[in-house]
Design an enzyme around this catalytic site. Structure first.
Site, PDB file in Angstrom:
ATOM      1  N   PRO A   1       0.769  -1.243   0.000  1.00 26.32           N
ATOM      2  CG  PRO A   1      -0.944  -1.560   1.514  1.00 26.32           C
ATOM      3  CD  PRO A   1       0.378  -2.100   1.116  1.00 26.32           C
TER       4      PRO A   1
ATOM      5  CE  LYS B   1       3.710   5.721   1.446  1.00 25.98           C
ATOM      6  NZ  LYS B   1       5.027   5.368   2.003  1.00 25.98           N
TER       7      LYS B   1
ATOM      8  NE  ARG C   1       5.834  -7.725   6.827  1.00 30.83           N
ATOM      9  CZ  ARG C   1       6.339  -7.261   5.694  1.00 30.83           C
ATOM     10  NH1 ARG C   1       5.892  -7.721   4.550  1.00 30.83           N
ATOM     11  NH2 ARG C   1       7.249  -6.363   5.698  1.00 30.83           N
TER      12      ARG C   1
END
Length: 271
Positions: free
Chosen positions: A2, A58, A112
Site C-alpha cells: 500500500p 497513504k 503482518r
DNA sequence: CTTTTTGTTTATAG
DNA sequence: TCTATAAACAAAAA
C-alpha cells in the site's frame, strides 16, 4: 504494497461496498492493531454508519454519520480490505472486522500486523500532528520544489519523507526517479529547475498510471522500471528480459539508498 | 534455516 | 537542528 495508488484503490473499494450500513459489531483479533482502545472504538462506532472517505497520502479516513467520529486506517506494508457476507468466507488475516446489520462484513486484512486502525476527531489536526505533507496528486510544483530544496540529503530518502510529499513509497520513488532521469543519490538541494519540473511531472505520471491500472504492476506500460522487481512471477514471463532498462537496455543496478533496496539505470540516471 | 519485504517510529551518533 | 544509520515492530514467502 500500500502506497498512494493502492490506498486509493482501497478507498474506492470501501466507498462502493461499505457505506450506509449500520455497524452492529467490531471484531478485533489483536489489540496492538488499534490506536484507540477497544471500548472507545465500540462506543463510538456501534450503530453508526460509514458515510464517506478521504485519502491523504497513504492514510485513509472513513467518515461516519457523526461529524467528529472518523476512522483512520493505515495499511502498513501489506494491509488490505475485503467485503464479504458469510462468516465462513472470512478471509485469512482479517484481524479486524466491521460487521454490518445487513449481514455483510468489511474485513481489514493484516497479514503482518504493521497495519493500524483508530479514531480521529479532526483530520486536519491529525495530519498536522503526524506531519503529513501535501498529497502526491495535489502538491504544486512550487511547494514540491520548496520542500525538496530545503534538504541536503539524497533525493530518494527526501521523497520517501511523508512531510515533504505524502504517498510515495519505495517502489514509486524508484519509478519516479527513473521516469525523471534523476539518480537516487543526487543531493536534493542540487536539483535544477528543469529537474524539479520533470520530477513533478513524473510523480503525477507514475501515480496516475498506477491508479489507472488499479495498482496491478504487471499491467503497467513496458517503459516502467517496476518490472525489474519481478513481483509478477508468471511462469510465462521471461524474468531475464526485465532486468534491463526498458529504454537503453543497460543492465539495471540494484543498491541500497537510505536503507532501502533501490533500482536504477546507471546509464540514464547519473549524479 | 536464512533472507527479504511495498512502512513508520525511535534511538543514537555525528 | 539537521542528517545518516540502525533497529524494532511481525509475519509470510521463497
Amino acid at each position: 504494497m500500500p502506497e498512494l495508488p493502492e490506498v486509493e484503490i482501497r478507498r474506492q473499494y470501501l466507498e462502493t461496498s461499505s457505506l450506509y450500513q449500520p455497524i452492529s459489531h467490531i471484531e478485533v483479533e489483536d489489540k496492538k492493531l488499534l490506536t484507540t482502545d477497544l471500548a472507545t472504538l465500540h462506543q463510538a462506532l456501534i450503530g453508526r454508519q460509514f458515510t464517506g472517505t478521504r485519502r491523504v497520502g497513504k492514510n485513509l479516513f472513513v467518515l461516519t454519520d457523526a461529524p467528529d467520529v472518523i476512522v483512520h486506517m493505515h495499511f502498513g506494508m501489506t494491509g488490505d480490505l475485503e467485503y464479504y457476507h458469510a462468516s465462513l468466507d472470512r478471509p485469512r488475516f482479517a484481524r479486524i472486522v466491521f460487521e454490518f446489520t445487513s449481514g455483510f462484513n468489511l474485513g481489514f486484512l493484516c497479514p503482518r500486523k504493521f497495519e493500524r486502525v483508530g479514531l480521529v476527531t479532526d483530520i486536519d489536526a491529525f495530519l498536522q500532528r503526524k506531519k503529513i505533507g501535501d498529497d502526491g496528486l495535489d502538491i504544486s510544483p512550487e511547494t514540491l520544489s520548496d520542500r525538496v530544496r530545503r534538504k541536503k540529503a539524497f533525493i530518494k530518502p527526501v521523497l520517501l519523507d511523508q512531510s515533504v510529499v505524502a504517498g510515495l513509497g519505495n517502489w514509486i520513488v524508484d519509478e519516479v526517479l527513473f521516469q525523471a532521469f534523476i539518480h537516487p543519490e543526487q543531493r536534493a538541494d542540487t536539483l535544477t529547475d528543469g529537474q524539479m519540473s520533470t520530477l513533478h511531472e513524473a510523480i503525477r505520471l507514475v501515480l496516475e498510471t498506477a491508479i489507472r491500472y488499479e495498482a496491478t504492476y504487471r499491467d503497467f506500460p513496458n517503459c516502467f522500471l517496476i518490472h525489474v522487481r519481478e513481483w509478477d512471477d508468471s511462469p510465462y514471463d521471461d524474468v531475464e528480459a526485465h532486468k534491463f532498462c526498458p529504454r537503453c537496455k543497460t543492465r539495471i543496478e540494484r543498491s541500497v539508498v537510505g536503507g532501502r533496496t533501490t533500482f536504477f539505470c546507471p546509464n540514464e540516471q547519473r549524479v
